[in-house]
Write a protein that holds these residues in place. Structure first.
Motif, PDB file in Angstrom:
ATOM      1  N   ILE A 586       0.839  -1.200   0.000  1.00  0.00           N
ATOM      2  CA  ILE A 586       0.000   0.000   0.000  1.00  0.00           C
ATOM      3  C   ILE A 586       0.871   1.245   0.000  1.00  0.00           C
ATOM      4  CG2 ILE A 586      -1.926  -1.133   1.177  1.00  0.00           C
ATOM      5  CD1 ILE A 586      -1.039   0.181   3.766  1.00  0.00           C
ATOM      6  N   ASN A 587       0.281   2.321  -0.519  1.00  0.00           N
ATOM      7  CA  ASN A 587       0.937   3.629  -0.525  1.00  0.00           C
ATOM      8  C   ASN A 587      -0.159   4.673  -0.336  1.00  0.00           C
ATOM      9  OD1 ASN A 587       2.140   6.097  -1.190  1.00  0.00           O
ATOM     10  ND2 ASN A 587       3.521   5.169  -2.674  1.00  0.00           N
ATOM     11  N   ILE A 588      -0.143   5.392   0.785  1.00  0.00           N
ATOM     12  CA  ILE A 588      -1.206   6.348   1.099  1.00  0.00           C
ATOM     13  C   ILE A 588      -0.599   7.734   1.310  1.00  0.00           C
ATOM     14  CG2 ILE A 588      -3.128   6.891   2.648  1.00  0.00           C
ATOM     15  CD1 ILE A 588      -3.177   3.980   3.468  1.00  0.00           C
ATOM     16  N   THR A 589      -1.274   8.732   0.758  1.00  0.00           N
ATOM     17  CA  THR A 589      -0.849  10.116   0.956  1.00  0.00           C
ATOM     18  C   THR A 589      -2.058  10.951   1.337  1.00  0.00           C
ATOM     19  OG1 THR A 589       0.829   9.845  -0.769  1.00  0.00           O
ATOM     20  CG2 THR A 589       0.311  12.090  -0.082  1.00  0.00           C
ATOM     21  N   THR A 590      -1.986  11.684   2.457  1.00  0.00           N
ATOM     22  CA  THR A 590      -3.061  12.604   2.811  1.00  0.00           C
ATOM     23  C   THR A 590      -2.782  13.956   2.165  1.00  0.00           C
ATOM     24  OG1 THR A 590      -1.937  13.282   4.833  1.00  0.00           O
ATOM     25  CG2 THR A 590      -3.487  11.457   4.998  1.00  0.00           C
ATOM     26  N   PHE A 591      -3.845  14.718   1.908  1.00  0.00           N
ATOM     27  CA  PHE A 591      -3.700  16.006   1.239  1.00  0.00           C
ATOM     28  C   PHE A 591      -3.803  17.185   2.201  1.00  0.00           C
ATOM     29  CE2 PHE A 591      -5.417  14.190  -3.023  1.00  0.00           C
ATOM     30  CZ  PHE A 591      -4.199  13.570  -3.226  1.00  0.00           C
ATOM     31  N   ASP A 592      -4.138  16.920   3.454  1.00  0.00           N
ATOM     32  CA  ASP A 592      -4.284  17.993   4.436  1.00  0.00           C
ATOM     33  C   ASP A 592      -2.967  18.126   5.200  1.00  0.00           C
ATOM     34  OD1 ASP A 592      -4.928  19.649   6.606  1.00  0.00           O
ATOM     35  OD2 ASP A 592      -7.016  19.013   6.548  1.00  0.00           O
ATOM     36  N   THR A 593      -2.318  19.272   5.107  1.00  0.00           N
ATOM     37  CA  THR A 593      -1.011  19.460   5.748  1.00  0.00           C
ATOM     38  C   THR A 593      -1.107  19.487   7.275  1.00  0.00           C
ATOM     39  OG1 THR A 593      -1.265  21.861   5.508  1.00  0.00           O
ATOM     40  CG2 THR A 593      -0.072  20.688   3.759  1.00  0.00           C
ATOM     41  N   ASN A 594      -2.338  19.515   7.798  1.00  0.00           N
ATOM     42  CA  ASN A 594      -2.505  19.490   9.249  1.00  0.00           C
ATOM     43  C   ASN A 594      -2.308  18.087   9.823  1.00  0.00           C
ATOM     44  OD1 ASN A 594      -3.181  22.281   9.672  1.00  0.00           O
ATOM     45  ND2 ASN A 594      -5.156  21.839   8.689  1.00  0.00           N
ATOM     46  N   TYR A 595      -2.273  17.089   8.952  1.00  0.00           N
ATOM     47  CA  TYR A 595      -2.188  15.718   9.426  1.00  0.00           C
ATOM     48  C   TYR A 595      -1.073  14.973   8.707  1.00  0.00           C
ATOM     49  CZ  TYR A 595      -6.837  16.625  11.339  1.00  0.00           C
ATOM     50  OH  TYR A 595      -7.892  17.152  12.023  1.00  0.00           O
ATOM     51  N   THR A 596      -0.530  13.951   9.383  1.00  0.00           N
ATOM     52  CA  THR A 596       0.452  13.050   8.790  1.00  0.00           C
ATOM     53  C   THR A 596       0.060  11.620   9.142  1.00  0.00           C
ATOM     54  OG1 THR A 596       2.215  14.676   9.042  1.00  0.00           O
ATOM     55  CG2 THR A 596       2.880  12.400   8.686  1.00  0.00           C
ATOM     56  N   LEU A 597       0.117  10.753   8.156  1.00  0.00           N
ATOM     57  CA  LEU A 597      -0.269   9.357   8.355  1.00  0.00           C
ATOM     58  C   LEU A 597       0.972   8.465   8.298  1.00  0.00           C
ATOM     59  CD1 LEU A 597      -3.045   7.773   8.576  1.00  0.00           C
ATOM     60  CD2 LEU A 597      -2.663   7.149   6.189  1.00  0.00           C
ATOM     61  N   GLY A 629      -2.536  -8.286   7.029  1.00  0.00           N
ATOM     62  CA  GLY A 629      -2.868  -7.298   8.037  1.00  0.00           C
ATOM     63  C   GLY A 629      -2.214  -5.959   7.745  1.00  0.00           C
ATOM     64  N   TYR A 630      -2.748  -4.898   8.346  1.00  0.00           N
ATOM     65  CA  TYR A 630      -2.144  -3.568   8.237  1.00  0.00           C
ATOM     66  C   TYR A 630      -2.615  -2.743   9.426  1.00  0.00           C
ATOM     67  CZ  TYR A 630      -6.231  -0.714   7.237  1.00  0.00           C
ATOM     68  OH  TYR A 630      -7.417  -0.021   7.366  1.00  0.00           O
ATOM     69  N   SER A 631      -1.923  -1.665   9.690  1.00  0.00           N
ATOM     70  CA  SER A 631      -2.358  -0.725  10.715  1.00  0.00           C
ATOM     71  C   SER A 631      -1.890   0.671  10.317  1.00  0.00           C
ATOM     72  CB  SER A 631      -1.801  -1.106  12.087  1.00  0.00           C
ATOM     73  OG  SER A 631      -2.372  -0.284  13.098  1.00  0.00           O
ATOM     74  N   ALA A 632      -2.489   1.682  10.908  1.00  0.00           N
ATOM     75  CA  ALA A 632      -2.150   3.068  10.573  1.00  0.00           C
ATOM     76  C   ALA A 632      -2.273   3.942  11.813  1.00  0.00           C
ATOM     77  CB  ALA A 632      -3.055   3.588   9.463  1.00  0.00           C
ATOM     78  N   LYS A 633      -1.503   5.031  11.821  1.00  0.00           N
ATOM     79  CA  LYS A 633      -1.576   6.049  12.874  1.00  0.00           C
ATOM     80  C   LYS A 633      -1.676   7.417  12.213  1.00  0.00           C
ATOM     81  CE  LYS A 633       1.474   3.561  16.110  1.00  0.00           C
ATOM     82  NZ  LYS A 633       2.758   3.663  16.868  1.00  0.00           N
ATOM     83  N   LEU A 634      -2.444   8.314  12.812  1.00  0.00           N
ATOM     84  CA  LEU A 634      -2.595   9.664  12.293  1.00  0.00           C
ATOM     85  C   LEU A 634      -2.105  10.660  13.352  1.00  0.00           C
ATOM     86  CD1 LEU A 634      -3.773  11.161   9.759  1.00  0.00           C
ATOM     87  CD2 LEU A 634      -5.810  11.566  11.146  1.00  0.00           C
ATOM     88  N   PHE A 635      -1.301  11.635  12.925  1.00  0.00           N
ATOM     89  CA  PHE A 635      -0.749  12.641  13.833  1.00  0.00           C
ATOM     90  C   PHE A 635      -1.105  14.033  13.331  1.00  0.00           C
ATOM     91  CE2 PHE A 635       1.920   8.893  13.886  1.00  0.00           C
ATOM     92  CZ  PHE A 635       2.126   8.650  15.247  1.00  0.00           C
ATOM     93  N   ASP A 636      -1.348  14.959  14.271  1.00  0.00           N
ATOM     94  CA  ASP A 636      -1.515  16.351  13.855  1.00  0.00           C
ATOM     95  C   ASP A 636      -0.131  16.985  13.703  1.00  0.00           C
ATOM     96  OD1 ASP A 636      -0.581  17.063  16.380  1.00  0.00           O
ATOM     97  OD2 ASP A 636      -2.564  17.534  17.170  1.00  0.00           O
ATOM     98  N   LYS A 637      -0.085  18.262  13.323  1.00  0.00           N
ATOM     99  CA  LYS A 637       1.219  18.843  13.010  1.00  0.00           C
ATOM    100  C   LYS A 637       2.057  19.114  14.262  1.00  0.00           C
ATOM    101  CE  LYS A 637      -0.928  23.316  12.031  1.00  0.00           C
ATOM    102  NZ  LYS A 637      -0.978  24.419  11.080  1.00  0.00           N
ATOM    103  N   ASN A 638       1.460  18.953  15.450  1.00  0.00           N
ATOM    104  CA  ASN A 638       2.218  19.060  16.698  1.00  0.00           C
ATOM    105  C   ASN A 638       2.746  17.702  17.161  1.00  0.00           C
ATOM    106  OD1 ASN A 638       1.732  21.870  16.936  1.00  0.00           O
ATOM    107  ND2 ASN A 638      -0.319  21.432  17.765  1.00  0.00           N
ATOM    108  N   GLY A 639       2.497  16.665  16.327  1.00  0.00           N
ATOM    109  CA  GLY A 639       2.968  15.338  16.686  1.00  0.00           C
ATOM    110  C   GLY A 639       2.029  14.580  17.601  1.00  0.00           C
ATOM    111  N   GLN A 640       0.869  15.182  17.912  1.00  0.00           N
ATOM    112  CA  GLN A 640      -0.119  14.516  18.768  1.00  0.00           C
ATOM    113  C   GLN A 640      -0.865  13.473  17.948  1.00  0.00           C
ATOM    114  OE1 GLN A 640      -1.166  15.920  21.998  1.00  0.00           O
ATOM    115  NE2 GLN A 640      -2.683  14.334  22.352  1.00  0.00           N
ATOM    116  N   GLU A 641      -0.983  12.245  18.489  1.00  0.00           N
ATOM    117  CA  GLU A 641      -1.682  11.182  17.759  1.00  0.00           C
ATOM    118  C   GLU A 641      -3.189  11.402  17.840  1.00  0.00           C
ATOM    119  OE1 GLU A 641      -1.923   6.296  17.413  1.00  0.00           O
ATOM    120  OE2 GLU A 641      -0.431   7.237  18.725  1.00  0.00           O
ATOM    121  N   ILE A 642      -3.835  11.283  16.695  1.00  0.00           N
ATOM    122  CA  ILE A 642      -5.282  11.441  16.582  1.00  0.00           C
ATOM    123  C   ILE A 642      -5.908  10.049  16.537  1.00  0.00           C
ATOM    124  CG2 ILE A 642      -7.162  12.427  15.213  1.00  0.00           C
ATOM    125  CD1 ILE A 642      -5.244  14.491  16.377  1.00  0.00           C
TER     126      ILE A 642
END
Length: 681
Positions: A586-597, A629-642
């Motif tokens: 898999i290859n995923i890219t988010t478009f919102d710069t407020n988040y990083t996956l 299997g797979y898993s994912a984590k989402l972080f805001d731009k302060n590094g806080q996990e969402i």
């Protein structure tokens, strides 16, 4: 008691692309001695079996008694012909005639080539043409005996054309198979007079006059008598022309019978309805594969009131007895009546029976007692009465969603003045007033729908700020049989999308009605509120991640699938139902710069990968190693996990698994991963 029949995990693959035609130079034809003799087949000049011309069956698939190689040296002395087009096995048995011959003869309209039609047959052509059903089908195809080449000795072909088989036993079925057979079905009806066509009937296909076969019910005549009392029409397929048999699955008929070759006739009809009584462990995959591309509502059931006969007829493989014919007939009648009265999402061979939808259909009347109409030319909602206007239908789903559609036979856009968008259905809120009347409201505009008087144009307009007399309507319930085929299609898609069910037939609608499917997902997105945020889908190649504040975070997702490669399509996918093939990366890219996956994958039989940053590939390519299997984590731009939720769909597993982001979850059955989606917790 009637209960849904168990189905095998694999229900046949469906394909929506156009079939191809392959050309082979100096091909070798071996006629063989008979079925499964290990001798017959078409081979390359080097002696290898031509897979495009081979016959396959079973799951996992295997050739039907054909060698993978012959000695090409012996073929050098065979007689030679210039060219031929291979059209499969001209079988004497009706079901196999459809699956092994009709599945290849589609090329007649595609190839403007005059060449002999090469067929395999272990019966003489004169015998095949002696069957009335075969002559009828040959007539529809415009074919005569002289068109066929059925060699009784080996030969070589300088140029052999091999059309793809649209169907393989227990394997797959192309959408084009249904389209081609529908054309034949339309032609068949032209051979019948209007007064001879059966309409609006419950039909039972009897086997009671057969002298040999697979299944016999020894007291079937008594059962038929009980069905007749309940209004069923009892028919014997072997006594009907193929034209008459095809007509039975059309014209609002529901066909009931023991599952067998007679149900193959359903492929000649779009969206056939029926009840197939299964008397084996599982319905054959062949029926399910055809249903999958034909929008079929054929339910596969078992009846627990059957028992082995005490006087078996050895001209049949099995003889059964119905313990209580009167009760059996009553149960069948009740089951069929429910099919007529209720609205079901078509099962299309993906499940045993259709999914009952909690729904109602209404016509709408204005305060002037005019029915609300929709102009087929413009889509405008109005009260005009002319040849271009058709009844508006209000579709109520689960007592909380309401949609306005046109009851035109073709799918028509609906356009309401004051509403910025139009489409095949408009989503409105229904307010029930104290006097039993209703008002229509658009929550996005915070406006009510007003019906202008006829002398002021008669249009309906969404611009009223409060409910006054012109914003009041009455509803008139209509039966399912009164809705058009187009309403049936749109409402099936709406119910499928809004039900949150992993139904399995989404790929049919996505491929055949892609724009409508996308539009309905747009409607669903507009219906999301803070209590309905467990929604994730892939639209036009983008992964949509639903947000806690009712906004959508979009990102591009690419899955690498072993049987396909990189998937970069415009398909709208709900948890992987479009591609029933294993994911290898898999290859995923988010478009919102407020988040990083970030994400990790579990390579089957190996281990978890390192956590990968978005835009980078995780998994393998070219190694045949699938993910489980797979898993994912989402972080805001302060590094806080969402907090997010991951969804996973696995091969041969109807369940969609949901788990917290960051959890290292793999398939409980060590199955291949085929679908993923992510949403906010």
């Amino acid at each position: 008691m009637i209960i849904p029949s168990p189905l095998l995990p694999f229900k046949g693959a469906n394909f929506y692309s156009l079939p191809e035609v392959s050309t082979f130079k100096d091909a070798i034809y071996e006629c063989g001695l008979g079925h499964f003799d290990g001798l017959s087949g078409l081979f390359t000049k080097e002696g290898y079996l031509i897979n495009q011309a081979a016959f396959f069956h079973h799951h996992p698939s295997e050739t039907k008694g054909q060698p993978s190689w012959i000695n090409p040296q012996s073929a050098k002395t065979y007689p030679v012909i210039e060219t031929a087009i291979f059209a499969g096995h001209l079988h004497e048995q009706y079901g196999h005639y459809i699956t092994e011959f009709l599945s290849r003869i589609w090329f007649l309209k595609k190839l403007n080539i005059k060449a002999p039609i090469l067929v395999r047959s272990f019966k003489d052509l004169n015998e095949i043409f002696s069957y009335q059903w075969a002559r009828d089908l040959f007539s529809l195809l415009g074919l005569e005996k002289k068109d066929f080449l059925c060699p009784d000795s080996p030969l070589r072909i300088k140029e052999l054309l091999v059309p793809d088989a649209l169907f393989a036993e227990q394997g797959y079925c192309y959408q084009h198979m249904a389209e081609f057979c529908h054309e034949l079905g339309d032609m068949a009806l032209s051979h019948l007079s209007e007064e001879t066509i059966t309409k609006n009937k419950n039909i039972y296909l009897s086997r009671s006059d057969l002298i040999c076969g697979t299944i016999k019910i020894d007291n079937e005549k008594e059962f038929e008598n009980e069905l007749s009392k309940l209004g069923f029409l009892i028919l014997h397929p072997e006594k009907l022309s193929i034209y008459e048999q095809i007509s039975l699955f059309r014209n609002n008929n529901i066909v009931v019978g023991v599952l067998g070759s007679a149900f193959h006739t359903s492929i000649f009809t779009p969206a056939p309805e029926g009840v197939a009584i299964n008397m084996k462990d599982f319905p054959d995959i062949n029926y399910l594969a055809m249903d999958g591309i034909n929008s079929s509502r054929i339910d596969y059931v078992v009846y627990d009131g059957l028992a082995p006969s005490t006087a078996p007829d050895y001209n049949f493989y099995a003889t059964k007895t119905i313990r209580k014919p009167h009760q059996a007939a009553s149960d069948i009648y009740e089951f069929v009546s429910k099919k007529r009265e209720k609205f079901f999402i078509p099962n299309m061979g993906k499940r045993s029976t259709g999914y009952e939808v909690n729904s109602r259909f209404y016509k709408i009347k204005t305060r002037e007692n005019y029915y609300v109409k929709i102009d087929s030319r413009t889509g405008n909602v109005c009260v005009d009465e002319n040849k271009f206007t058709h009844d508006a239908v209000l579709f109520e789903l689960d007592k909380k969603y309401n949609f306005l559609l046109s009851n035109h036979e073709n799918i028509t856009n609906v356009s309401l003045m004051g509403v910025a968008h139009s489409g095949p259905a408009l989503s409105l809120t229904v307010f029930h007033n104290t006097d039993g009347k209703i008002s229509l409201y658009d929550p996005n505009l915070d406006k009510y729908v007003c019906s202008l008087p006829r002398d002021q144009g008669g249009h309906l307009k969404c611009d009223a700020k409060k409910i006054l007399p012109w914003e009041i309507y009455s509803l008139e319930k209509i039966e399912k049989k009164e809705i058009s085929n187009s309403v049936d299609i749109i409402c099936s898609i709406i119910a499928l999308v809004f039900s949150n069910e992993s139904w399995g037939n989404a790929d049919y609608y996505i491929n055949k009605y892609r724009d409508i499917f996308c539009y309905v997902y747009y409607l669903k997105n507009n219906n999301i509120n803070e209590n309905m945020l467990n929604y994730s889908s892939k639209i036009n190649g983008y992964l949509a991640i639903s947000s806690r504040n009712n906004t959508i975070l979009q990102g591009k997702i690419i899955t690498h699938r072993g049987a396909i490669g990189d998937v970069k399509t415009n398909d709208l996918i709900d948890t992987g139902q479009t591609f029933q093939s294993s994911i290898e990366g898999i290859n995923i890219t988010t478009f919102d710069t407020n988040y990083t996956l970030k994400y990790t994958v579990f390579v089957k039989d190996e281990s978890w990968s390192e956590w990968t940053s978005e835009g980078e590939f995780a998994g393998t390519t070219g190694a045949g190693k699938t993910l489980s299997g797979y898993s994912a984590k989402l972080f805001d731009k302060n590094g806080q996990e969402i907090s997010i939720v991951c969804h996973a769909k696995f091969m041969n597993d109807d369940k969609i698994y949901s788990y917290a982001g960051g959890s290292l979850f793999t398939s409980p059955h060590v199955s291949d991963l085929i679908g993923i989606s992510i949403c906010f917790a």
